[in-house]
Motif scaffolding. Sequence first.
Motif, PDB file in Angstrom:
ATOM      1  N   THR A  47      -6.511 -22.437  -0.258  1.00 59.80           N
ATOM      2  CA  THR A  47      -6.853 -23.356  -1.341  1.00 59.80           C
ATOM      3  C   THR A  47      -6.038 -23.066  -2.592  1.00 59.80           C
ATOM      4  O   THR A  47      -5.809 -21.902  -2.933  1.00 59.80           O
ATOM      5  N   MET A  48      -5.621 -24.135  -3.239  1.00 63.78           N
ATOM      6  CA  MET A  48      -4.994 -23.994  -4.548  1.00 63.78           C
ATOM      7  C   MET A  48      -5.607 -25.018  -5.506  1.00 63.78           C
ATOM      8  O   MET A  48      -6.257 -25.968  -5.073  1.00 63.78           O
ATOM      9  N   TYR A  49      -5.415 -24.781  -6.802  1.00 64.20           N
ATOM     10  CA  TYR A  49      -5.918 -25.690  -7.826  1.00 64.20           C
ATOM     11  C   TYR A  49      -4.727 -26.419  -8.425  1.00 64.20           C
ATOM     12  O   TYR A  49      -3.735 -25.789  -8.807  1.00 64.20           O
ATOM     13  N   LEU A  50      -4.796 -27.731  -8.490  1.00 61.63           N
ATOM     14  CA  LEU A  50      -3.742 -28.548  -9.059  1.00 61.63           C
ATOM     15  C   LEU A  50      -4.291 -29.212 -10.318  1.00 61.63           C
ATOM     16  O   LEU A  50      -5.314 -29.892 -10.269  1.00 61.63           O
ATOM     17  N   GLU A  51      -3.607 -28.977 -11.430  1.00 68.41           N
ATOM     18  CA  GLU A  51      -4.023 -29.551 -12.709  1.00 68.41           C
ATOM     19  C   GLU A  51      -2.937 -30.500 -13.195  1.00 68.41           C
ATOM     20  O   GLU A  51      -1.766 -30.131 -13.245  1.00 68.41           O
ATOM     21  N   LEU A  52      -3.319 -31.711 -13.534  1.00 71.56           N
ATOM     22  CA  LEU A  52      -2.390 -32.731 -14.005  1.00 71.56           C
ATOM     23  C   LEU A  52      -2.826 -33.234 -15.371  1.00 71.56           C
ATOM     24  O   LEU A  52      -4.017 -33.446 -15.607  1.00 71.56           O
ATOM     25  N   VAL A  53      -1.871 -33.427 -16.256  1.00 69.11           N
ATOM     26  CA  VAL A  53      -2.105 -34.162 -17.495  1.00 69.11           C
ATOM     27  C   VAL A  53      -1.214 -35.391 -17.403  1.00 69.11           C
ATOM     28  O   VAL A  53      -0.006 -35.281 -17.188  1.00 69.11           O
ATOM     29  N   MET A  54      -1.848 -36.561 -17.518  1.00 68.35           N
ATOM     30  CA  MET A  54      -1.143 -37.817 -17.311  1.00 68.35           C
ATOM     31  C   MET A  54      -1.347 -38.747 -18.497  1.00 68.35           C
ATOM     32  O   MET A  54      -2.429 -38.777 -19.075  1.00 68.35           O
ATOM     33  N   ASP A  55      -0.302 -39.493 -18.809  1.00 68.91           N
ATOM     34  CA  ASP A  55      -0.420 -40.581 -19.777  1.00 68.91           C
ATOM     35  C   ASP A  55      -0.609 -41.860 -18.960  1.00 68.91           C
ATOM     36  O   ASP A  55       0.289 -42.273 -18.229  1.00 68.91           O
ATOM     37  N   ILE A  56      -1.772 -42.453 -19.074  1.00 72.03           N
ATOM     38  CA  ILE A  56      -2.075 -43.673 -18.310  1.00 72.03           C
ATOM     39  C   ILE A  56      -1.986 -44.921 -19.187  1.00 72.03           C
ATOM     40  O   ILE A  56      -2.443 -45.986 -18.796  1.00 72.03           O
ATOM     41  N   GLY A  57      -1.388 -44.790 -20.360  1.00 77.10           N
ATOM     42  CA  GLY A  57      -1.312 -45.890 -21.317  1.00 77.10           C
ATOM     43  C   GLY A  57      -0.622 -47.136 -20.789  1.00 77.10           C
ATOM     44  O   GLY A  57      -0.935 -48.242 -21.209  1.00 77.10           O
ATOM     45  N   LYS A  58       0.317 -46.976 -19.864  1.00 82.10           N
ATOM     46  CA  LYS A  58       1.029 -48.134 -19.319  1.00 82.10           C
ATOM     47  C   LYS A  58       0.582 -48.465 -17.900  1.00 82.10           C
ATOM     48  O   LYS A  58       1.160 -49.319 -17.247  1.00 82.10           O
ATOM     49  N   SER A  59      -0.446 -47.796 -17.435  1.00 83.42           N
ATOM     50  CA  SER A  59      -0.959 -48.051 -16.097  1.00 83.42           C
ATOM     51  C   SER A  59      -1.775 -49.336 -16.075  1.00 83.42           C
ATOM     52  O   SER A  59      -2.368 -49.729 -17.081  1.00 83.42           O
ATOM     53  N   ASP A  60      -1.825 -49.960 -14.912  1.00 85.87           N
ATOM     54  CA  ASP A  60      -2.675 -51.142 -14.767  1.00 85.87           C
ATOM     55  C   ASP A  60      -4.112 -50.745 -14.453  1.00 85.87           C
ATOM     56  O   ASP A  60      -4.971 -51.596 -14.285  1.00 85.87           O
ATOM     57  N   LYS A  61      -4.372 -49.441 -14.374  1.00 84.42           N
ATOM     58  CA  LYS A  61      -5.724 -48.944 -14.107  1.00 84.42           C
ATOM     59  C   LYS A  61      -6.272 -48.237 -15.343  1.00 84.42           C
ATOM     60  O   LYS A  61      -5.561 -47.518 -16.033  1.00 84.42           O
TER      61      LYS A  61
END
Length: 90
Positions: A47-61
Amino acid sequence: KSDTHLVKVGMEIPDCPGSITQALSVIAGWNVNLISVFSKVKICYQTMYLELVMDIGKSDKSAEQIKDALPQIIDGLNGIFTLKEFSELN
């Protein structure tokens, strides 16, 4: 920028080749900008831990749509993928 909308996602993924690619392929079509991608092995070859920081400002979601969709989508991946954290940063 005024159209920036940051979210932080944390998930447990299998510690095996291709797991990060599988996890990132889930969000690839959502027009998000990955600001940070960090992985840390929890149990070697398990098992590993994956951490993401995302800018969703231009996403359609919206953040809510992504939060609702992620668990269902990663559940269908090869191995045990579990959403552990989802938070809006701004």
